[in-house]
Design a protein around this motif. Structure first.
Motif, PDB file in Angstrom:
ATOM      1  N   HIS A 138       8.874   0.466  -1.881  1.00  0.00           N
ATOM      2  CA  HIS A 138       8.841  -0.925  -2.349  1.00  0.00           C
ATOM      3  C   HIS A 138       9.772  -1.799  -1.490  1.00  0.00           C
ATOM      4  CE1 HIS A 138       8.961  -3.859  -6.023  1.00  0.00           C
ATOM      5  NE2 HIS A 138       8.418  -4.396  -4.952  1.00  0.00           N
TER       6      HIS A 138
ATOM      7  N   HIS B 153       8.691  -4.992   1.405  1.00  0.00           N
ATOM      8  CA  HIS B 153       9.339  -6.304   1.463  1.00  0.00           C
ATOM      9  C   HIS B 153       9.981  -6.574   2.817  1.00  0.00           C
ATOM     10  CE1 HIS B 153       9.260  -8.161  -2.585  1.00  0.00           C
ATOM     11  NE2 HIS B 153       8.893  -6.937  -2.931  1.00  0.00           N
TER      12      HIS B 153
ATOM     13  N   HIS C 264       1.758  -7.019   0.459  1.00  0.00           N
ATOM     14  CA  HIS C 264       2.476  -7.016  -0.825  1.00  0.00           C
ATOM     15  C   HIS C 264       2.598  -8.437  -1.387  1.00  0.00           C
ATOM     16  CE1 HIS C 264       4.885  -5.269  -3.951  1.00  0.00           C
ATOM     17  NE2 HIS C 264       5.961  -5.981  -3.646  1.00  0.00           N
TER      18      HIS C 264
ATOM     19  N   HIS D 130       2.734 -10.751  -5.128  1.00  0.00           N
ATOM     20  CA  HIS D 130       3.830 -11.654  -5.515  1.00  0.00           C
ATOM     21  C   HIS D 130       3.426 -13.111  -5.675  1.00  0.00           C
ATOM     22  CE1 HIS D 130       7.656  -9.463  -5.777  1.00  0.00           C
ATOM     23  NE2 HIS D 130       7.034  -8.553  -5.036  1.00  0.00           N
TER      24      HIS D 130
ATOM     25  N   HIS E 106      12.576  -9.956 -10.068  1.00  0.00           N
ATOM     26  CA  HIS E 106      11.997  -9.555  -8.769  1.00  0.00           C
ATOM     27  C   HIS E 106      10.835 -10.479  -8.371  1.00  0.00           C
ATOM     28  CE1 HIS E 106      10.732  -7.042  -5.456  1.00  0.00           C
ATOM     29  NE2 HIS E 106       9.517  -6.944  -5.978  1.00  0.00           N
TER      30      HIS E 106
HETATM   31 ZN   LIG Z   1       7.788  -6.472  -4.769  1.00  0.00          ZN
END
Ligand SMILES: [Zn+2]
Length: 268
Positions: free
Chosen positions: A102, A106, A115, A119, A199
């Motif tokens: 993870h 990022h 990813h 988001h 997050h």
């Molecule tokens: Zn994430």
């Protein structure tokens, strides 16, 4: 003990049902978009992700897990002790290496492009937890294969971990507000909705925190845990992608391949 389809189904249906009820009764945030539009879009993306798991990931990774089990590969394969204990160790290590993955999605620019699709959702609920671009799933297959080989993951450990992770992901993405004390106790064990909405915050420093997907201990050990926002006050999304017209289904599916510069996040 054999893990039957029925047990997996019961765990996932039970979690989905509980989360659905809690999202109706203890909602943390009002929806920015129409809920049905939001959920429908996320389920289409989730369907493409599930098809990728079914056609690419499982056929590649499951045979590897069978080999890892029969040849006692990896860290866990070298350990002595009962099978259930070694499977438990494998599940904990799978969870830790998912935390590492993870962070990678990022930090590595081309992985972040995929990813990002997860988001840029303007609302965060259980349906967001299933919304991963098929490209991110495909990109994760070599990592998953490496996890299986290096850890020595058996098919049983892999199946149990996958089910627990999906249940945990539905839970911590949920748009649910828990009592402060319950939330605090839970956050010592698993990633909670409060941790995870931080997050998903538009604040870039909050975005680079709370990476745990199962056990919350990884964020605490690596000092990436943050609790400095109230779940009801967090604005969800990514700066530069806050216009609902920019995050429609076709736009998010093509987002990783967009030629325009994506907002940098590899800082912080
Ligand atoms: Zn994430």
């Amino acid at each position: 003990m054999r893990i039957t389809q029925l047990m997996r189904g019961a765990l996932l249906a039970g979690t989905a049902g509980a989360v659905f009820l809690f999202e109706r009764r203890r909602r943390a945030r009002a929806y920015v978009e129409r809920r049905s539009t939001h959920a429908g879009r996320n389920l289409v993306v989730a369907g493409l992700a599930a098809a990728t798991v079914h056609t690419l990931e499982t056929p590649a990774v499951m045979p590897l897990a069978r080999l890892a089990a029969s040849r006692r590969w990896g860290i866990v394969g070298k350990l002595r002790g009962p099978n259930w204990l070694r499977d438990l160790a494998a599940i904990v290590l799978l969870d830790y290496t998912l935390y590492v993955w993870h962070i990678l999605v990022h930090r590595v620019p081309w992985l972040w492009r995929f990813h990002l699709v997860h988001h840029v959702d303007l609302d965060l609920d259980a349906s967001t937890g299933l919304r991963f671009h098929a490209g991110e799933i495909a990109a994760s297959i070599p990592w998953r294969a490496a996890q299986v080989v290096a850890i020595g993951v058996t098919p049983r450990a892999l199946t149990v971990w996958q089910s627990l992770t999906i249940a945990s992901v539905l839970f911590h993405h949920s748009n649910v507000r828990f009592d402060e004390r319950v939330e605090r106790i839970l956050s010592w064990i698993v990633a909670t909705p409060k941790m995870h909405v931080i997050h998903h915050s538009i604040d870039p420093t909050q975005l680079l925190s709370n990476f745990s997907s199962g056990l919350a201990i990884w964020d605490r050990l690596h000092r990436t845990a943050r609790f400095d926002a109230d779940p009801s006050d967090v604005t969800v999304g990514v700066v530069g992608h806050l216009d609902p017209e920019a995050v429609t289904l076709p736009r998010i599916l093509e987002l990783p391949f967009s030629t325009r510069d994506l907002p940098p996040i590899s800082h912080g």
